[in-house]
Design a protein around this motif. Structure first.
Motif, PDB file in Angstrom:
ATOM      1  N   GLN A 130     -21.283  -5.536 -22.874  1.00 22.67           N
ATOM      2  CA  GLN A 130     -22.015  -6.424 -21.976  1.00 22.67           C
ATOM      3  C   GLN A 130     -23.443  -5.940 -21.703  1.00 22.67           C
ATOM      4  O   GLN A 130     -24.148  -6.514 -20.877  1.00 22.67           O
ATOM      5  CB  GLN A 130     -21.243  -6.577 -20.664  1.00 22.67           C
ATOM      6  CG  GLN A 130     -19.886  -7.236 -20.863  1.00 22.67           C
ATOM      7  CD  GLN A 130     -19.107  -7.421 -19.577  1.00 22.67           C
ATOM      8  OE1 GLN A 130     -19.667  -7.650 -18.521  1.00 22.67           O
ATOM      9  NE2 GLN A 130     -17.792  -7.320 -19.664  1.00 22.67           N
ATOM     10  N   SER A 131     -23.869  -4.911 -22.425  1.00 23.34           N
ATOM     11  CA  SER A 131     -25.211  -4.373 -22.196  1.00 23.34           C
ATOM     12  C   SER A 131     -26.290  -5.401 -22.534  1.00 23.34           C
ATOM     13  O   SER A 131     -27.320  -5.483 -21.860  1.00 23.34           O
ATOM     14  CB  SER A 131     -25.418  -3.091 -23.011  1.00 23.34           C
ATOM     15  OG  SER A 131     -25.244  -3.341 -24.405  1.00 23.34           O
ATOM     16  N   GLY A 132     -26.046  -6.192 -23.586  1.00 21.84           N
ATOM     17  CA  GLY A 132     -27.016  -7.223 -23.941  1.00 21.84           C
ATOM     18  C   GLY A 132     -27.128  -8.278 -22.857  1.00 21.84           C
ATOM     19  O   GLY A 132     -28.216  -8.791 -22.588  1.00 21.84           O
TER      20      GLY A 132
ATOM     21  N   LEU B 136     -24.133 -19.243 -26.949  1.00 17.21           N
ATOM     22  CA  LEU B 136     -24.468 -18.951 -25.562  1.00 17.21           C
ATOM     23  C   LEU B 136     -23.961 -17.553 -25.237  1.00 17.21           C
ATOM     24  O   LEU B 136     -22.929 -17.124 -25.768  1.00 17.21           O
ATOM     25  CB  LEU B 136     -23.812 -19.964 -24.611  1.00 17.21           C
ATOM     26  CG  LEU B 136     -24.448 -21.347 -24.528  1.00 17.21           C
ATOM     27  CD1 LEU B 136     -23.557 -22.305 -23.748  1.00 17.21           C
ATOM     28  CD2 LEU B 136     -25.834 -21.265 -23.883  1.00 17.21           C
ATOM     29  N   PRO B 137     -24.660 -16.821 -24.373  1.00 16.23           N
ATOM     30  CA  PRO B 137     -24.212 -15.462 -24.038  1.00 16.23           C
ATOM     31  C   PRO B 137     -22.902 -15.472 -23.260  1.00 16.23           C
ATOM     32  O   PRO B 137     -22.609 -16.412 -22.511  1.00 16.23           O
ATOM     33  CB  PRO B 137     -25.365 -14.899 -23.207  1.00 16.23           C
ATOM     34  CG  PRO B 137     -26.081 -16.095 -22.683  1.00 16.23           C
ATOM     35  CD  PRO B 137     -25.941 -17.163 -23.713  1.00 16.23           C
ATOM     36  N   TYR B 138     -22.147 -14.402 -23.426  1.00 17.91           N
ATOM     37  CA  TYR B 138     -20.875 -14.225 -22.718  1.00 17.91           C
ATOM     38  C   TYR B 138     -21.021 -14.492 -21.226  1.00 17.91           C
ATOM     39  O   TYR B 138     -20.186 -15.182 -20.625  1.00 17.91           O
ATOM     40  CB  TYR B 138     -20.388 -12.791 -22.960  1.00 17.91           C
ATOM     41  CG  TYR B 138     -19.206 -12.362 -22.119  1.00 17.91           C
ATOM     42  CD1 TYR B 138     -17.907 -12.672 -22.496  1.00 17.91           C
ATOM     43  CD2 TYR B 138     -19.394 -11.627 -20.947  1.00 17.91           C
ATOM     44  CE1 TYR B 138     -16.818 -12.277 -21.724  1.00 17.91           C
ATOM     45  CE2 TYR B 138     -18.315 -11.224 -20.169  1.00 17.91           C
ATOM     46  CZ  TYR B 138     -17.030 -11.546 -20.570  1.00 17.91           C
ATOM     47  OH  TYR B 138     -15.969 -11.149 -19.795  1.00 17.91           O
ATOM     48  N   ALA B 139     -22.087 -13.976 -20.617  1.00 16.60           N
ATOM     49  CA  ALA B 139     -22.266 -14.111 -19.173  1.00 16.60           C
ATOM     50  C   ALA B 139     -22.475 -15.554 -18.736  1.00 16.60           C
ATOM     51  O   ALA B 139     -22.301 -15.879 -17.567  1.00 16.60           O
ATOM     52  CB  ALA B 139     -23.445 -13.258 -18.703  1.00 16.60           C
ATOM     53  N   ALA B 140     -22.846 -16.436 -19.669  1.00 13.41           N
ATOM     54  CA  ALA B 140     -23.024 -17.843 -19.339  1.00 13.41           C
ATOM     55  C   ALA B 140     -21.744 -18.645 -19.506  1.00 13.41           C
ATOM     56  O   ALA B 140     -21.631 -19.758 -18.992  1.00 13.41           O
ATOM     57  CB  ALA B 140     -24.114 -18.455 -20.221  1.00 13.41           C
ATOM     58  N   LEU B 141     -20.755 -18.073 -20.218  1.00 10.79           N
ATOM     59  CA  LEU B 141     -19.529 -18.792 -20.528  1.00 10.79           C
ATOM     60  C   LEU B 141     -18.363 -18.427 -19.616  1.00 10.79           C
ATOM     61  O   LEU B 141     -17.500 -19.254 -19.350  1.00 10.79           O
ATOM     62  CB  LEU B 141     -19.144 -18.552 -21.991  1.00 10.79           C
ATOM     63  CG  LEU B 141     -20.107 -19.177 -23.015  1.00 10.79           C
ATOM     64  CD1 LEU B 141     -19.796 -18.667 -24.419  1.00 10.79           C
ATOM     65  CD2 LEU B 141     -20.023 -20.699 -22.986  1.00 10.79           C
TER      66      LEU B 141
ATOM     67  N   TYR C  45     -21.768 -12.004 -27.703  1.00 17.50           N
ATOM     68  CA  TYR C  45     -21.586 -10.764 -26.959  1.00 17.50           C
ATOM     69  C   TYR C  45     -22.784  -9.817 -27.113  1.00 17.50           C
ATOM     70  O   TYR C  45     -22.715  -8.668 -26.722  1.00 17.50           O
ATOM     71  CB  TYR C  45     -20.330 -10.037 -27.421  1.00 17.50           C
ATOM     72  CG  TYR C  45     -19.041 -10.619 -26.909  1.00 17.50           C
ATOM     73  CD1 TYR C  45     -18.450 -10.137 -25.751  1.00 17.50           C
ATOM     74  CD2 TYR C  45     -18.408 -11.657 -27.580  1.00 17.50           C
ATOM     75  CE1 TYR C  45     -17.251 -10.673 -25.281  1.00 17.50           C
ATOM     76  CE2 TYR C  45     -17.221 -12.202 -27.119  1.00 17.50           C
ATOM     77  CZ  TYR C  45     -16.649 -11.698 -25.971  1.00 17.50           C
ATOM     78  OH  TYR C  45     -15.468 -12.226 -25.504  1.00 17.50           O
ATOM     79  N   GLY C  46     -23.852 -10.293 -27.701  1.00 19.65           N
ATOM     80  CA  GLY C  46     -25.033  -9.461 -27.848  1.00 19.65           C
ATOM     81  C   GLY C  46     -24.941  -8.453 -28.967  1.00 19.65           C
ATOM     82  O   GLY C  46     -25.641  -7.440 -28.954  1.00 19.65           O
ATOM     83  N   GLY C  47     -24.080  -8.707 -29.944  1.00 27.36           N
ATOM     84  CA  GLY C  47     -23.999  -7.823 -31.101  1.00 27.36           C
ATOM     85  C   GLY C  47     -22.950  -6.755 -31.026  1.00 27.36           C
ATOM     86  O   GLY C  47     -22.631  -6.106 -32.022  1.00 27.36           O
ATOM     87  N   GLU C  48     -22.368  -6.529 -29.845  1.00 25.48           N
ATOM     88  CA  GLU C  48     -21.384  -5.461 -29.696  1.00 25.48           C
ATOM     89  C   GLU C  48     -20.028  -5.845 -30.278  1.00 25.48           C
ATOM     90  O   GLU C  48     -19.247  -4.999 -30.672  1.00 25.48           O
ATOM     91  CB  GLU C  48     -21.231  -5.083 -28.218  1.00 25.48           C
ATOM     92  CG  GLU C  48     -22.496  -4.494 -27.596  1.00 25.48           C
ATOM     93  CD  GLU C  48     -22.859  -3.131 -28.166  1.00 25.48           C
ATOM     94  OE1 GLU C  48     -21.976  -2.467 -28.732  1.00 25.48           O
ATOM     95  OE2 GLU C  48     -24.032  -2.747 -28.056  1.00 25.48           O
ATOM     96  N   VAL C  49     -19.709  -7.141 -30.285  1.00 24.99           N
ATOM     97  CA  VAL C  49     -18.447  -7.608 -30.856  1.00 24.99           C
ATOM     98  C   VAL C  49     -18.785  -8.623 -31.942  1.00 24.99           C
ATOM     99  O   VAL C  49     -18.389  -9.772 -31.904  1.00 24.99           O
ATOM    100  CB  VAL C  49     -17.553  -8.252 -29.771  1.00 24.99           C
ATOM    101  CG1 VAL C  49     -16.163  -8.556 -30.341  1.00 24.99           C
ATOM    102  CG2 VAL C  49     -17.419  -7.335 -28.565  1.00 24.99           C
ATOM    103  N   GLY C  50     -19.545  -8.175 -32.932  1.00 26.04           N
ATOM    104  CA  GLY C  50     -19.991  -9.057 -33.994  1.00 26.04           C
ATOM    105  C   GLY C  50     -21.173  -9.893 -33.557  1.00 26.04           C
ATOM    106  O   GLY C  50     -21.168 -10.477 -32.478  1.00 26.04           O
ATOM    107  N   THR C  51     -22.207  -9.951 -34.397  1.00 29.11           N
ATOM    108  CA  THR C  51     -23.369 -10.766 -34.064  1.00 29.11           C
ATOM    109  C   THR C  51     -23.041 -12.237 -34.272  1.00 29.11           C
ATOM    110  O   THR C  51     -22.033 -12.597 -34.897  1.00 29.11           O
ATOM    111  CB  THR C  51     -24.566 -10.393 -34.944  1.00 29.11           C
ATOM    112  OG1 THR C  51     -24.255 -10.731 -36.319  1.00 29.11           O
ATOM    113  CG2 THR C  51     -24.886  -8.909 -34.845  1.00 29.11           C
ATOM    114  N   VAL C  52     -23.903 -13.100 -33.762  1.00 31.90           N
ATOM    115  CA  VAL C  52     -23.725 -14.536 -33.987  1.00 31.90           C
ATOM    116  C   VAL C  52     -23.757 -14.839 -35.476  1.00 31.90           C
ATOM    117  O   VAL C  52     -22.953 -15.625 -35.992  1.00 31.90           O
ATOM    118  CB  VAL C  52     -24.811 -15.335 -33.236  1.00 31.90           C
ATOM    119  CG1 VAL C  52     -24.769 -16.812 -33.628  1.00 31.90           C
ATOM    120  CG2 VAL C  52     -24.643 -15.177 -31.727  1.00 31.90           C
TER     121      VAL C  52
END
Length: 334
Positions: A83-85, A307-312, A273-280
């Motif tokens: 979640q750093s991204g 969309l970013p994790y934090a938005a979903l 997830y910002g690249g931490e769990v696979g990039t888009v």
């Protein structure tokens, strides 16, 4: 799992559960306007005074506290490296910098070490029987819990969700407003977010065919997606689309690739997830390469939106997610 007992927070570090009577002599005078009681996951939660050492788990939950201006009531937050991204892109990046990050995984030792008087988490957002970290175990330690409403269990096994996702967001804002004495701020946010969502929904052309949307979170053997009680269901619906798994009475859940192919989505909404769990890009390439998926309309037409994790997940970015996805879907119909 719904509880029928009251959880009573009687002081900054003291908790009495099981509907116990709280005497006026407990830990000094009761502040004006307290005690207050809210309903959380079907159970009454009564607080004698505003919590002052809250520990939150997950980025959306933490941002709810920040949106309400409650950074000074927090002992710290827990988010994993993935979640750093989301923190880097957060509208509350400054709050994340001010409040202490406690750990990447929440557990009893973390919250006890922080001197927590309240833990704000949810089922699969920190709470889990598998790890032994649950509201019940915290209550035994004298620590109260507030559960994320999106993740409330609905009484069918471990299925989650007791109301539409945006209603869950507004419920939590209002409950937290009462608990911390910031109800005016909570109502302002509910009004703001409701207006944002209504504007997008109202702009969807009458009679326009709604594209079928598949939310792809992750998973190679089986996809993890959003059913009707998860945030993306209403993000998709209010934006003018139809969630292909809206018939499932659950929150975030696992389905089969065969079901995805059969339902033939027109658009794939990717959880970034910002690249931490696979990039888009990694996820798009996987979807393009998997037999069967290559022939569904979304993949053939290259209709991917991220969309970013934090938005979903449930949180204060949901309304802006409706706006962003609504603009994308509107563009497809032109």
């Amino acid at each position: 799992m719904r509880k029928t007992i009251a959880m009573v927070l009687v002081a900054a570090l003291g908790v009495t559960g099981c509907g116990a009577h709280v005497s006026e002599g407990d830990s000094g005078a009761v502040p004006a306007g307290y005690p207050v009681t809210v309903t959380n996951c079907g159970a009454p939660l009564t607080v004698r005074r505003p919590p002052s050492r809250v520990v939150t788990n997950d980025i959306g939950i933490t941002e709810l506290m920040f949106a309400l201006g409650l950074d000074d009531r927090m002992a710290g937050y827990v988010v994993d490296q993935g979640q750093s991204g989301g923190i880097a892109s957060s509208p509350w990046k400054g709050d994340f910098a001010k409040v202490r990050k406690l750990a990447e995984k929440i557990n009893r030792e973390v919250v006890q070490g922080a001197g927590a008087d309240l833990v704000f988490a949810g089922w699969n957002y920190g709470f889990s029987e598998g790890t032994g970290f649950t509201p019940d175990t915290l209550r035994q330690l004298g620590i109260a819990s507030y559960q994320l409403t999106e993740a409330c269990r609905n009484g069918v096994g471990k299925q989650r969700g007791i109301m539409p996702p945006l209603d869950a967001l507004y419920t939590d804002l209002r409950n937290l407003g009462k608990i911390f004495g910031v109800s005016d701020r909570a109502e302002q946010l509910v009004k703001q977010y409701s207006a944002q969502v209504a504007a997008v929904e109202g702009a969807v052309a009458a009679g326009r065919q709604r594209p079928k949307v598949f939310l792809y979170d992750d998973g190679r053997d089986q996809p993890f997606t959003a059913a009707r009680n998860a945030g993306p269901d209403e993000i998709i619906g209010k934006a003018g689309g139809t969630n292909i798994f809206a018939d499932l009475d659950d929150s975030w859940t696992t389905v089969s690739w065969e079901a995805v192919v059969q339902r033939a989505p027109d658009v794939i909404l990717i959880n970034d997830y910002g690249g931490e769990v696979g990039t888009v890009a990694d996820k798009e390439n996987f979807l393009r390469s998997r037999p069967g998926l290559r022939d569904i309309p979304a993949v053939k037409q290259g209709r991917f939106f991220a969309l970013p994790y934090a938005a979903l997940v449930e949180g204060p970015r949901n309304a802006s997610a409706v706006q962003s996805f609504g603009a994308y879907l509107a563009g497809l119909s032109r």
